[in-house]
Design a protein around this motif. Structure first.
Motif, PDB file in Angstrom:
ATOM      1  N   LEU A 103       8.733  -7.995  14.047  1.00 42.70           N
ATOM      2  CA  LEU A 103       8.032  -9.024  13.274  1.00 42.70           C
ATOM      3  C   LEU A 103       8.979 -10.076  12.704  1.00 42.70           C
ATOM      4  O   LEU A 103       8.558 -10.923  11.910  1.00 42.70           O
ATOM      5  N   ARG A 104      10.238 -10.030  13.109  1.00 44.42           N
ATOM      6  CA  ARG A 104      11.196 -10.992  12.583  1.00 44.42           C
ATOM      7  C   ARG A 104      10.748 -12.416  12.913  1.00 44.42           C
ATOM      8  O   ARG A 104      10.398 -12.733  14.043  1.00 44.42           O
ATOM      9  N   ASP A 105      10.721 -13.258  11.895  1.00 42.15           N
ATOM     10  CA  ASP A 105      10.341 -14.671  12.016  1.00 42.15           C
ATOM     11  C   ASP A 105       8.908 -14.855  12.510  1.00 42.15           C
ATOM     12  O   ASP A 105       8.557 -15.924  13.012  1.00 42.15           O
ATOM     13  N   ALA A 106       8.069 -13.838  12.345  1.00 43.54           N
ATOM     14  CA  ALA A 106       6.678 -13.926  12.798  1.00 43.54           C
ATOM     15  C   ALA A 106       5.759 -14.250  11.632  1.00 43.54           C
ATOM     16  O   ALA A 106       6.011 -13.872  10.480  1.00 43.54           O
ATOM     17  N   HIS A 107       4.686 -14.966  11.944  1.00 44.68           N
ATOM     18  CA  HIS A 107       3.601 -15.195  10.984  1.00 44.68           C
ATOM     19  C   HIS A 107       2.318 -15.040  11.793  1.00 44.68           C
ATOM     20  O   HIS A 107       1.890 -15.967  12.478  1.00 44.68           O
ATOM     21  N   VAL A 108       1.741 -13.839  11.752  1.00 43.97           N
ATOM     22  CA  VAL A 108       0.642 -13.503  12.651  1.00 43.97           C
ATOM     23  C   VAL A 108      -0.490 -12.849  11.868  1.00 43.97           C
ATOM     24  O   VAL A 108      -0.298 -12.373  10.738  1.00 43.97           O
ATOM     25  N   GLU A 109      -1.674 -12.826  12.476  1.00 43.89           N
ATOM     26  CA  GLU A 109      -2.789 -12.125  11.846  1.00 43.89           C
ATOM     27  C   GLU A 109      -2.448 -10.645  11.684  1.00 43.89           C
ATOM     28  O   GLU A 109      -1.904 -10.011  12.593  1.00 43.89           O
ATOM     29  N   LEU A 110      -2.788 -10.112  10.533  1.00 43.88           N
ATOM     30  CA  LEU A 110      -2.511  -8.706  10.249  1.00 43.88           C
ATOM     31  C   LEU A 110      -3.180  -7.795  11.270  1.00 43.88           C
ATOM     32  O   LEU A 110      -2.631  -6.758  11.654  1.00 43.88           O
ATOM     33  N   ALA A 111      -4.372  -8.177  11.740  1.00 45.18           N
ATOM     34  CA  ALA A 111      -5.114  -7.354  12.688  1.00 45.18           C
ATOM     35  C   ALA A 111      -4.364  -7.178  14.003  1.00 45.18           C
ATOM     36  O   ALA A 111      -4.641  -6.234  14.750  1.00 45.18           O
ATOM     37  N   ALA A 112      -3.410  -8.068  14.303  1.00 44.63           N
ATOM     38  CA  ALA A 112      -2.615  -7.929  15.521  1.00 44.63           C
ATOM     39  C   ALA A 112      -1.533  -6.866  15.366  1.00 44.63           C
ATOM     40  O   ALA A 112      -0.912  -6.459  16.354  1.00 44.63           O
ATOM     41  N   VAL A 113      -1.308  -6.410  14.131  1.00 50.09           N
ATOM     42  CA  VAL A 113      -0.237  -5.451  13.850  1.00 50.09           C
ATOM     43  C   VAL A 113      -0.803  -4.087  13.471  1.00 50.09           C
ATOM     44  O   VAL A 113      -0.357  -3.045  13.959  1.00 50.09           O
ATOM     45  N   THR A 114      -1.786  -4.085  12.598  1.00 50.35           N
ATOM     46  CA  THR A 114      -2.351  -2.834  12.103  1.00 50.35           C
ATOM     47  C   THR A 114      -3.777  -3.095  11.614  1.00 50.35           C
ATOM     48  O   THR A 114      -4.273  -4.215  11.702  1.00 50.35           O
ATOM     49  N   ARG A 115      -4.412  -2.057  11.097  1.00 51.25           N
ATOM     50  CA  ARG A 115      -5.784  -2.206  10.620  1.00 51.25           C
ATOM     51  C   ARG A 115      -5.832  -3.162   9.441  1.00 51.25           C
ATOM     52  O   ARG A 115      -5.109  -3.016   8.455  1.00 51.25           O
ATOM     53  N   SER A 116      -6.677  -4.179   9.546  1.00 50.44           N
ATOM     54  CA  SER A 116      -6.755  -5.218   8.529  1.00 50.44           C
ATOM     55  C   SER A 116      -7.838  -4.883   7.512  1.00 50.44           C
ATOM     56  O   SER A 116      -8.894  -4.359   7.878  1.00 50.44           O
ATOM     57  N   PRO A 117      -7.614  -5.185   6.237  1.00 50.14           N
ATOM     58  CA  PRO A 117      -8.611  -4.823   5.221  1.00 50.14           C
ATOM     59  C   PRO A 117      -9.749  -5.826   5.158  1.00 50.14           C
ATOM     60  O   PRO A 117      -9.621  -6.990   5.552  1.00 50.14           O
ATOM     61  N   ALA A 118     -10.866  -5.355   4.622  1.00 53.08           N
ATOM     62  CA  ALA A 118     -11.939  -6.265   4.230  1.00 53.08           C
ATOM     63  C   ALA A 118     -11.540  -6.882   2.897  1.00 53.08           C
ATOM     64  O   ALA A 118     -11.130  -6.168   1.967  1.00 53.08           O
ATOM     65  N   ILE A 119     -11.603  -8.204   2.800  1.00 50.88           N
ATOM     66  CA  ILE A 119     -11.147  -8.893   1.606  1.00 50.88           C
ATOM     67  C   ILE A 119     -12.340  -9.326   0.767  1.00 50.88           C
ATOM     68  O   ILE A 119     -13.250 -10.007   1.250  1.00 50.88           O
ATOM     69  N   ASP A 120     -12.346  -8.903  -0.496  1.00 48.36           N
ATOM     70  CA  ASP A 120     -13.362  -9.362  -1.442  1.00 48.36           C
ATOM     71  C   ASP A 120     -12.931 -10.745  -1.941  1.00 48.36           C
ATOM     72  O   ASP A 120     -11.900 -10.863  -2.615  1.00 48.36           O
ATOM     73  N   PRO A 121     -13.657 -11.804  -1.616  1.00 43.41           N
ATOM     74  CA  PRO A 121     -13.230 -13.144  -2.022  1.00 43.41           C
ATOM     75  C   PRO A 121     -13.162 -13.321  -3.533  1.00 43.41           C
ATOM     76  O   PRO A 121     -12.484 -14.222  -4.023  1.00 43.41           O
ATOM     77  N   ARG A 122     -13.841 -12.440  -4.282  1.00 44.97           N
ATOM     78  CA  ARG A 122     -13.790 -12.537  -5.743  1.00 44.97           C
ATOM     79  C   ARG A 122     -12.478 -12.002  -6.286  1.00 44.97           C
ATOM     80  O   ARG A 122     -12.052 -12.402  -7.384  1.00 44.97           O
ATOM     81  N   ASP A 123     -11.817 -11.100  -5.549  1.00 45.06           N
ATOM     82  CA  ASP A 123     -10.557 -10.517  -6.016  1.00 45.06           C
ATOM     83  C   ASP A 123      -9.732 -10.073  -4.810  1.00 45.06           C
ATOM     84  O   ASP A 123      -9.575  -8.879  -4.548  1.00 45.06           O
ATOM     85  N   PRO A 124      -9.182 -11.031  -4.048  1.00 44.58           N
ATOM     86  CA  PRO A 124      -8.422 -10.656  -2.857  1.00 44.58           C
ATOM     87  C   PRO A 124      -7.173  -9.836  -3.183  1.00 44.58           C
ATOM     88  O   PRO A 124      -6.758  -8.996  -2.386  1.00 44.58           O
ATOM     89  N   ARG A 125      -6.605 -10.056  -4.348  1.00 42.56           N
ATOM     90  CA  ARG A 125      -5.399  -9.304  -4.719  1.00 42.56           C
ATOM     91  C   ARG A 125      -5.711  -7.815  -4.838  1.00 42.56           C
ATOM     92  O   ARG A 125      -4.943  -6.963  -4.356  1.00 42.56           O
ATOM     93  N   ALA A 126      -6.836  -7.466  -5.464  1.00 40.02           N
ATOM     94  CA  ALA A 126      -7.241  -6.057  -5.571  1.00 40.02           C
ATOM     95  C   ALA A 126      -7.534  -5.476  -4.200  1.00 40.02           C
ATOM     96  O   ALA A 126      -7.232  -4.303  -3.938  1.00 40.02           O
ATOM     97  N   SER A 127      -8.107  -6.279  -3.310  1.00 45.43           N
ATOM     98  CA  SER A 127      -8.379  -5.810  -1.947  1.00 45.43           C
ATOM     99  C   SER A 127      -7.082  -5.456  -1.232  1.00 45.43           C
ATOM    100  O   SER A 127      -6.994  -4.447  -0.518  1.00 45.43           O
ATOM    101  N   LEU A 128      -6.051  -6.276  -1.414  1.00 47.57           N
ATOM    102  CA  LEU A 128      -4.761  -6.014  -0.773  1.00 47.57           C
ATOM    103  C   LEU A 128      -4.105  -4.761  -1.349  1.00 47.57           C
ATOM    104  O   LEU A 128      -3.509  -3.966  -0.610  1.00 47.57           O
ATOM    105  N   GLU A 129      -4.227  -4.573  -2.650  1.00 53.30           N
ATOM    106  CA  GLU A 129      -3.683  -3.356  -3.263  1.00 53.30           C
ATOM    107  C   GLU A 129      -4.377  -2.124  -2.704  1.00 53.30           C
ATOM    108  O   GLU A 129      -3.717  -1.116  -2.378  1.00 53.30           O
TER     109      GLU A 129
END
Length: 215
Positions: A103-129
Protein backbone atom coordinates in the motif's frame (compact mmCIF):
# COMPACT_ATOMS: atom_id res chain seq x y z
CA UNK A 1 10.51 28.26 -1.36
CA UNK A 2 10.22 26.43 1.93
CA UNK A 3 8.35 29.41 3.46
CA UNK A 4 5.70 29.08 0.72
CA UNK A 5 5.43 25.32 1.24
CA UNK A 6 5.19 25.37 5.03
CA UNK A 7 3.00 28.49 4.87
CA UNK A 8 0.47 26.79 2.62
CA UNK A 9 0.50 23.75 4.89
CA UNK A 10 -0.12 25.88 7.97
CA UNK A 11 -2.91 27.84 6.26
CA UNK A 12 -4.64 24.65 5.17
CA UNK A 13 -4.61 23.31 8.72
CA UNK A 14 -6.42 26.41 10.01
CA UNK A 15 -9.65 24.79 8.86
CA UNK A 16 -11.88 23.22 11.49
CA UNK A 17 -9.59 20.27 12.25
CA UNK A 18 -10.09 18.32 15.48
CA UNK A 19 -8.22 15.33 16.83
CA UNK A 20 -9.76 12.92 19.32
CA UNK A 21 -7.92 10.47 21.56
CA UNK A 22 -8.74 6.83 20.81
CA UNK A 23 -10.84 4.75 23.22
CA UNK A 24 -8.66 2.70 25.58
CA UNK A 25 -9.31 -0.61 23.83
CA UNK A 26 -7.90 0.78 20.56
CA UNK A 27 -5.07 2.89 21.95
CA UNK A 28 -2.33 0.36 21.14
CA UNK A 29 -3.16 0.60 17.44
CA UNK A 30 -4.93 3.92 16.90
CA UNK A 31 -3.12 7.25 17.27
CA UNK A 32 -6.30 9.30 16.99
CA UNK A 33 -9.52 9.83 15.15
CA UNK A 34 -10.10 13.20 13.53
CA UNK A 35 -12.63 15.38 11.79
CA UNK A 36 -12.20 18.35 9.52
CA UNK A 37 -14.36 20.82 7.62
CA UNK A 38 -12.72 22.58 4.68
CA UNK A 39 -13.18 26.35 4.95
CA UNK A 40 -12.38 27.24 1.35
CA UNK A 41 -11.31 25.64 -1.93
CA UNK A 42 -7.73 24.53 -1.56
CA UNK A 43 -5.04 22.24 -2.87
CA UNK A 44 -3.17 21.04 0.14
CA UNK A 45 -0.02 18.99 0.72
CA UNK A 46 -0.33 15.54 2.28
CA UNK A 47 3.09 14.98 3.78
CA UNK A 48 4.58 11.57 4.74
CA UNK A 49 4.15 10.96 8.48
CA UNK A 50 4.71 7.17 8.88
CA UNK A 51 1.02 6.63 9.72
CA UNK A 52 -1.85 5.08 7.77
CA UNK A 53 -5.26 6.75 7.69
CA UNK A 54 -8.67 5.45 6.70
CA UNK A 55 -10.65 8.45 5.51
CA UNK A 56 -14.26 9.28 4.71
CA UNK A 57 -14.67 12.38 2.53
CA UNK A 58 -18.22 13.68 2.52
CA UNK A 59 -20.56 10.90 1.46
CA UNK A 60 -17.91 8.91 -0.38
CA UNK A 61 -16.93 5.37 0.51
CA UNK A 62 -13.94 4.99 2.87
CA UNK A 63 -10.46 5.20 1.38
CA UNK A 64 -7.15 4.11 2.83
CA UNK A 65 -4.14 6.39 2.54
CA UNK A 66 -1.12 4.10 2.68
CA UNK A 67 2.34 4.95 3.98
CA UNK A 68 3.66 7.75 1.80
CA UNK A 69 7.21 8.31 0.58
CA UNK A 70 6.45 11.61 -1.16
CA UNK A 71 4.16 14.58 -0.76
CA UNK A 72 0.97 14.58 -2.79
CA UNK A 73 -1.31 17.57 -3.41
CA UNK A 74 -5.01 16.99 -2.81
CA UNK A 75 -7.75 19.31 -4.15
CA UNK A 76 -10.51 19.96 -1.61
CA UNK A 77 -13.73 21.92 -2.02
CA UNK A 78 -15.06 24.40 0.52
CA UNK A 79 -17.64 22.87 2.84
CA UNK A 80 -16.31 19.32 2.46
CA UNK A 81 -16.39 17.33 5.70
CA UNK A 82 -13.76 14.67 6.33
CA UNK A 83 -13.44 12.07 9.09
CA UNK A 84 -10.52 9.74 9.61
CA UNK A 85 -8.89 7.19 11.83
CA UNK A 86 -5.10 7.26 12.05
CA UNK A 87 -3.14 4.12 12.87
CA UNK A 88 0.18 4.15 14.65
CA UNK A 89 3.27 3.10 12.67
CA UNK A 90 3.25 -0.68 12.34
CA UNK A 91 -0.34 -1.09 13.58
CA UNK A 92 -2.49 -0.86 10.45
CA UNK A 93 -1.53 -4.31 9.20
CA UNK A 94 -3.51 -5.90 12.06
CA UNK A 95 -6.61 -4.06 10.86
CA UNK A 96 -6.12 -4.27 7.09
CA UNK A 97 -4.53 -7.74 7.16
CA UNK A 98 -2.24 -7.02 4.24
CA UNK A 99 1.39 -6.08 3.85
CA UNK A 100 1.74 -2.32 4.12
CA UNK A 101 4.52 -2.51 1.57
CA UNK A 102 1.77 -3.24 -1.00
CA UNK A 103 0.00 0.00 0.00
CA UNK A 104 3.02 2.29 -0.16
CA UNK A 105 2.05 5.60 -1.80
CA UNK A 106 -1.46 4.24 -2.44
CA UNK A 107 -4.77 6.02 -1.97
CA UNK A 108 -7.45 3.45 -2.76
CA UNK A 109 -10.95 2.44 -1.71
CA UNK A 110 -10.86 0.47 1.52
CA UNK A 111 -13.08 -2.20 -0.05
CA UNK A 112 -10.22 -3.04 -2.44
CA UNK A 113 -8.07 -4.01 0.57
CA UNK A 114 -10.38 -5.43 3.22
CA UNK A 115 -13.98 -5.44 4.41
CA UNK A 116 -15.26 -1.88 4.39
CA UNK A 117 -17.55 -0.57 7.14
CA UNK A 118 -21.00 0.89 6.80
CA UNK A 119 -20.61 4.57 7.62
CA UNK A 120 -23.24 6.43 9.65
CA UNK A 121 -23.23 9.91 8.07
CA UNK A 122 -24.29 11.37 11.43
CA UNK A 123 -21.11 10.11 13.12
CA UNK A 124 -18.56 8.70 10.66
CA UNK A 125 -15.81 8.83 13.28
CA UNK A 126 -17.71 6.42 15.56
CA UNK A 127 -18.33 4.15 12.57
CA UNK A 128 -14.59 4.00 11.88
CA UNK A 129 -13.84 3.22 15.52
CA UNK A 130 -16.39 0.38 15.53
CA UNK A 131 -14.97 -1.03 12.30
CA UNK A 132 -11.39 -0.95 13.69
CA UNK A 133 -12.54 -2.69 16.88
CA UNK A 134 -14.25 -5.49 14.93
CA UNK A 135 -11.34 -6.00 12.54
CA UNK A 136 -8.78 -6.01 15.34
CA UNK A 137 -10.77 -8.65 17.18
CA UNK A 138 -10.93 -10.75 14.01
CA UNK A 139 -7.19 -10.55 13.39
CA UNK A 140 -6.12 -11.09 16.99
CA UNK A 141 -3.37 -8.46 16.61
CA UNK A 142 0.38 -8.93 16.44
CA UNK A 143 1.68 -7.12 19.49
CA UNK A 144 5.27 -8.12 18.73
CA UNK A 145 5.35 -6.27 15.42
CA UNK A 146 3.65 -3.17 16.83
CA UNK A 147 6.22 -3.17 19.63
CA UNK A 148 9.03 -3.62 17.11
CA UNK A 149 7.88 -0.54 15.22
CA UNK A 150 7.97 1.45 18.46
CA UNK A 151 11.49 0.24 19.21
CA UNK A 152 12.68 1.26 15.74
CA UNK A 153 11.11 4.69 16.20
CA UNK A 154 12.98 5.18 19.46
CA UNK A 155 16.44 4.05 18.39
CA UNK A 156 19.09 5.85 16.38
CA UNK A 157 20.25 2.83 14.43
CA UNK A 158 18.83 -0.38 13.01
CA UNK A 159 21.51 -2.41 14.81
CA UNK A 160 20.45 -0.93 18.16
CA UNK A 161 16.80 -1.72 17.51
CA UNK A 162 17.57 -5.28 16.39
CA UNK A 163 19.71 -5.82 19.48
CA UNK A 164 17.00 -4.65 21.85
CA UNK A 165 14.43 -6.92 20.21
CA UNK A 166 16.75 -9.91 20.01
CA UNK A 167 16.15 -10.08 16.25
CA UNK A 168 18.59 -10.23 13.40
CA UNK A 169 18.83 -7.15 11.18
CA UNK A 170 17.27 -9.04 8.24
CA UNK A 171 14.29 -10.15 10.30
CA UNK A 172 13.82 -6.62 11.61
CA UNK A 173 13.94 -5.20 8.08
CA UNK A 174 11.42 -7.79 6.79
CA UNK A 175 8.95 -7.40 9.65
CA UNK A 176 9.06 -3.61 9.83
CA UNK A 177 8.75 -3.19 6.06
CA UNK A 178 5.66 -5.42 5.97
CA UNK A 179 4.09 -3.72 8.98
CA UNK A 180 5.00 -0.09 8.28
CA UNK A 181 5.41 0.02 4.52
CA UNK A 182 8.89 1.47 5.04
CA UNK A 183 12.26 -0.06 5.71
CA UNK A 184 13.61 0.94 9.15
CA UNK A 185 15.97 3.48 7.57
CA UNK A 186 13.23 5.05 5.47
CA UNK A 187 11.00 5.16 8.54
CA UNK A 188 13.66 7.23 10.30
CA UNK A 189 13.90 9.60 7.32
CA UNK A 190 10.15 10.21 7.36
CA UNK A 191 10.28 10.97 11.08
CA UNK A 192 13.13 13.44 10.52
CA UNK A 193 10.99 15.18 7.89
CA UNK A 194 8.15 15.48 10.41
CA UNK A 195 10.59 16.92 12.96
CA UNK A 196 11.72 19.51 10.38
CA UNK A 197 8.08 20.52 9.80
CA UNK A 198 7.48 20.97 13.52
CA UNK A 199 10.64 23.07 13.83
CA UNK A 200 9.62 25.18 10.84
CA UNK A 201 6.41 26.11 12.62
CA UNK A 202 8.37 27.28 15.66
CA UNK A 203 10.32 30.08 13.99
CA UNK A 204 12.25 31.32 10.97
CA UNK A 205 15.06 29.03 9.90
CA UNK A 206 16.91 28.49 6.66
CA UNK A 207 16.61 25.11 4.93
CA UNK A 208 20.18 24.33 6.00
CA UNK A 209 19.39 25.11 9.66
CA UNK A 210 16.22 23.02 9.54
CA UNK A 211 18.07 20.07 8.02
CA UNK A 212 20.86 20.23 10.59
CA UNK A 213 18.55 20.53 13.59
CA UNK A 214 16.21 17.77 12.39
CA UNK A 215 19.10 15.41 11.75
Amino acid sequence: MHEDFFGSYARAMRDAYREHAPPPDLATHVACTWTRTIARDTIEPIIPDACVDVIVVGGERPHVAGPATRTIWLPLRAGTTIAGIRFRPGAARDILRTSLEDLRDAHVELAAVTRSPAIDPRDPRASLEHWARVELARSGGDGAVVHAARVVLGRCSVDEAAGELGWGVRRLHRQVTAACGYSPKLLHRVLRLQRAIRLAHCGTRSLAALAAEAG
